[in-house]
Structure formats: C-alpha cells, structure tokens
Design an enzyme around this catalytic site. Structure first.
Site, short mmCIF file in Angstrom:
data_model
loop_
_atom_site.label_atom_id
_atom_site.label_comp_id
_atom_site.label_asym_id
_atom_site.label_seq_id
_atom_site.Cartn_x
_atom_site.Cartn_y
_atom_site.Cartn_z
N ARG A 46 9.97 44.04 -3.99
CA ARG A 46 10.61 44.67 -3.17
C ARG A 46 10.37 44.77 -1.65
O ARG A 46 11.05 44.91 -0.68
CB ARG A 46 10.96 46.36 -3.82
CG ARG A 46 11.73 47.15 -2.74
CD ARG A 46 12.27 48.35 -3.16
NE ARG A 46 11.39 49.11 -4.14
CZ ARG A 46 10.47 49.79 -3.94
NH1 ARG A 46 9.96 49.97 -2.49
NH2 ARG A 46 9.64 50.24 -4.77
N TYR A 98 35.48 44.90 9.81
CA TYR A 98 35.23 44.39 8.41
C TYR A 98 35.67 45.79 7.72
O TYR A 98 35.07 46.64 7.76
CB TYR A 98 34.15 43.74 7.97
CG TYR A 98 34.04 43.43 6.59
CD1 TYR A 98 34.78 42.50 5.76
CD2 TYR A 98 33.02 44.28 5.68
CE1 TYR A 98 34.74 42.27 4.65
CE2 TYR A 98 32.99 44.12 4.43
CZ TYR A 98 33.83 43.13 3.82
OH TYR A 98 33.89 42.76 2.46
N ASP A 170 28.23 41.49 14.32
CA ASP A 170 28.45 40.81 13.24
C ASP A 170 28.80 39.43 13.44
O ASP A 170 30.05 39.40 13.78
CB ASP A 170 29.52 41.78 12.35
CG ASP A 170 29.83 41.26 10.90
OD1 ASP A 170 29.55 40.05 10.77
OD2 ASP A 170 29.86 42.05 10.17
N LYS A 195 29.00 34.55 3.19
CA LYS A 195 30.07 33.54 3.95
C LYS A 195 29.71 32.33 4.13
O LYS A 195 29.34 31.41 3.17
CB LYS A 195 31.07 34.36 4.86
CG LYS A 195 31.31 35.94 4.58
CD LYS A 195 32.33 36.10 3.48
CE LYS A 195 32.08 37.52 2.92
NZ LYS A 195 32.54 38.60 4.03
C1 LIG Z 1 32.02 39.95 3.97
C2 LIG Z 1 31.81 40.48 5.37
C3 LIG Z 1 30.97 41.67 5.45
C4 LIG Z 1 30.34 42.32 4.28
O1 LIG Z 1 29.45 41.42 3.40
P1 LIG Z 1 28.97 41.52 1.67
O2 LIG Z 1 28.20 40.41 1.63
O3 LIG Z 1 30.26 41.44 1.10
O4 LIG Z 1 28.69 43.07 1.70
C5 LIG Z 1 30.51 42.16 6.70
N1 LIG Z 1 31.10 41.72 7.59
C6 LIG Z 1 32.18 40.53 7.50
C7 LIG Z 1 32.66 40.21 9.01
C8 LIG Z 1 32.06 40.02 6.48
O5 LIG Z 1 33.23 39.08 6.47
#
Ligand SMILES: *Cc1c(COP(=O)(O)O)cnc(C)c1O
Length: 383
Positions: A46, A98, A170, A195
C-alpha cells in the site's frame, strides 16, 4: 529527452536482478527485511510497490513534473487532491466538470464544510468574480466534457495565483502529448489513466502530477493513509499504454480532425464542437496551449431525442458506451446516458440538447469511421 523517448523509457530501467527489459509486475504485498526497518525501500505494497514507482516516474516525466502519485482511479486521484483542504476552504470549479468530480465535490466534500462555486471557466470575468478570501483551489477541465469548451490555463492560473489559490487541471481529455498544464502555471495535473494514457479500455486508474516537493510528500501520505492505490498489474497496463501515447494521439487527432470537418458540412448536423476547428470559439487559445485538437468531438444533430437515440444505436464501429480514449471508437448520447439525471430544462440551459452526441474517435481507418457515421444518419433520418 523529447516526449516519445520519455514515454518509452522514463521510469523504466531494465530489471536489476534479471535484465528483463519490461518492468516486472511485482505481484507482492510485502517485502522481506534484513533486520527490523532495514529494507530496500519497500516494506508494504500500500505504501510503495516497484511497478507503481515505475509508473509514477513515467507519468511525471510525461507531464514534465518532478513528482507523480498513482491511484486506483481518476476519482481516487481527485479525492486525494481534495484531502489537502480543510473545513471552511472554498473551491472555484468549472461548471461542466466530469460528473464524478462534481459528485465528489457536492455529495462528499460539501458535507465536510468545504464550499464550492461553479462557473463558466472560459469567461475570465466570471472566474474572477467567483474568488473569495478563503478560495484555496481552482479546478479546471479543458477541453471540457461533453461540450469541449476551452479555458485559457495560463490566464486562469495567473488569476488564481494572485489570489493565493492553487490550480488543478484535469488533463484527461488532452493528455500530456497535447497540453502540459504545469508549464502553463498550474500546480497539479490530475488524470484518469483509464482513458488515453491506458488507451486500450482495459484498466481503471488515476494519477496526480506536480512539482512542489512538500505537497508531493503530503499526497503520498494521503495515498498511503486513505489507500486508494492501484495494483501492480494495473500499473503495468498503464505503463504499457503510455509507451504508445504519442503515436496513438497523432492518429486520434488526425481521425477526429477529418471527422469534425466532415460533420461540419453535413446537412443533418446543426453544430460541431471540436477544439481543432477554426470555428471553435476557443481556437486561438487552442493554438497557444494545445498541440492539436484531440480525439473527442461532440455534435448536435438536427432532430429529436428519438432520432439521436436511433443514430447512436445504429453505428457499428462506434460502439455505444460511456468512457473514452481507447483505440476503438465509442459514442454516447449525454441526454439519455451520462447527463440523464439533470432535469431537461437545466440540461438545455447548460447547452446539453437532446440532439447532442459525443464521439471518442479511435485509431481505426477514418474512411470506415465516416461510413459508419453516415449509416447512423441514414438509420436516424432515412434516405
Ligand atoms: C473518467 C474521468 C474521470 C474519472 O476517472 P475514473 O478513472 O473513471 O475514476 C475524471 N475526469 C475526467 C475528465 C474523466 O474523463
């Protein structure tokens, strides 16, 4: 070193014990110690794991950051940035974040006495008015989801810094191949590695990248204390993904640019949102802060909700699914899927019409993708 070289090599020296060129998946929870407290830098997984260490170094290198902290999801990464705040702090955030980030803010952190103001971050006056003496954080997403609005990161960061607030970007949609927010004045980059960084729709993960050492130590403290860490297999999958990030993004961008241009001329399309189009309202900012327009497009078809639903059900290559950023093309209908919980009137006010469709353009042959979309139009409208 340049981007693609860093993508392949950063954080990944050959394994010292065997020479294995690929970082091993250190599938272990604990590490044998020579004497109490005498170990090789790892005592419990962890706290730290060598596969994760390699991933953190690799992701940091891609964002030109000094430090990387990896998580089990993008939401866990966002949560850990929020762990830095305390009761009474105020956050200014973009108003088309998001959905999971919005939920984290309003349903989790608002309960602990952290305050939020959501604004159209593409409008500097709106941003400026949202700051308060207790504003600690500005949270941006650019390009945004699903309208692909673009915020001037450098200008927003100047504004926030002058008011003593730190800036989070982000960078999931753009990826560090197209945009590096830390170089534009941001303090933190957050990713959903699920992604484009993973890139193959086979892993869920997240990361924070930053330059400030003391803050990085605090984030590592929360990573260990809260425990939202990625397993070694997942770290390895993201590491495999980032090696090809540059070549994949080139193709995502080329395909998306062709498709956006084609859609813009299509008689059934009312509007196309794509940062790479000269007609995009933020195109001047795009030219300054992004290498290319990215792989995400949204379009508004001239039709009813039912026709849009017929469209998204009819395409064969564009699979109907949430998520984005994989090598395969996906599409979704925000009004009935990702944004269905927003009442229709509010949804319309936010610009999310019944005809809005979001595309995650994959790396397939673009002529096949265009033919597939044309099939969607035929199914929705006849002819
Ligand atoms: C998918 C996404 C998230 C969240 O990520 P997870 O891996 O699904 O927890 C945050 N910001 C954006 C822009 C995203 O597309």
């Amino acid at each position: 070193m340049r981007f693609n070289t860093r993508a392949v090599h950063a954080g990944q020296a050959p394994d010292p014990t065997t020479g294995a060129i690929m970082t091993p998946i250190y599938q272990t929870s604990t590490y044998v110690q020579e004497a109490p407290g005498k170990h090789k830098g790892y005592d419990y997984s962890r706290t730290a794991n060598p596969t994760r260490t390699a991933l953190e170094a690799n992701l940091a290198a891609l964002e030109d950051a000094r430090f990387g902290v990896a998580f089990s999801s993008g939401c866990a990464a966002a949560n850990t940035v929020m762990n830095l705040l305390q009761q009474g702090d105020h956050v200014v955030a973009g108003n088309d974040l998001y959905g999971g980030t919005y939920r984290l803010f309003t349903k989790v952190y608002a309960r602990y006495g952290i305050e939020f103001t959501f604004v159209d971050s593409t409008r500097p006056e709106a941003l400026e008015q949202a700051f308060r003496p207790n504003t600690r954080l500005l949270w941006l997403e650019t390009p945004s989801n699903p309208l692909l609005r673009v915020t001037d990161i450098a200008a927003a960061a100047r504004l926030a810094r002058a008011r003593g607030a730190r800036v989070v970007v982000d960078n999931t949609f753009a990826t560090p191949y197209l945009q590096t927010p830390l170089a534009l004045g941001a303090d933190f980059v957050v990713h959903s590695t699920t992604k484009y960084l993973g890139g193959h729709s086979d892993v869920v993960g997240g990361a924070i990248l930053l330059n400030d050492e003391e803050t990085a130590q605090r984030l590592h403290f929360f990573q260990n204390a809260v425990g939202g860490v990625p397993g070694p297999q997942d770290c390895w999958l993201v590491l495999r993904g980032t090696k090809t990030l540059g070549v994949r993004m080139e193709r995502h961008c080329a395909n998306a640019a062709r498709i956006a241009g084609w859609l813009a001329e299509h008689p059934r399309v009312a509007h196309v949102n794509y940062p790479g189009l000269a007609s995009h309202p933020g195109h001047e900012i795009v030219k300054r802060q992004m290498r290319a327009g990215g792989g995400m497009i949204s379009l508004e078809v001239k039709g009813t909700l039912e026709q849009s639903v017929r469209f998204v059900c009819a395409t064969k290559l564009f699979a109907l699914a949430e998520s984005l950023g994989g090598v395969e093309s996906l599409l979704e209908h925000p009004a009935s899927m990702t944004h269905a919980s927003i009442p229709r009137e509010e949804r319309m006010k936010a610009g999310l019409s019944d005809g809005l469709i979001r595309l995650s353009v994959g790396i397939e042959d673009v002529d096949d993708l265009i033919a597939d979309l044309e099939g969607g139009f035929r199914a929705a409208f006849g002819g």
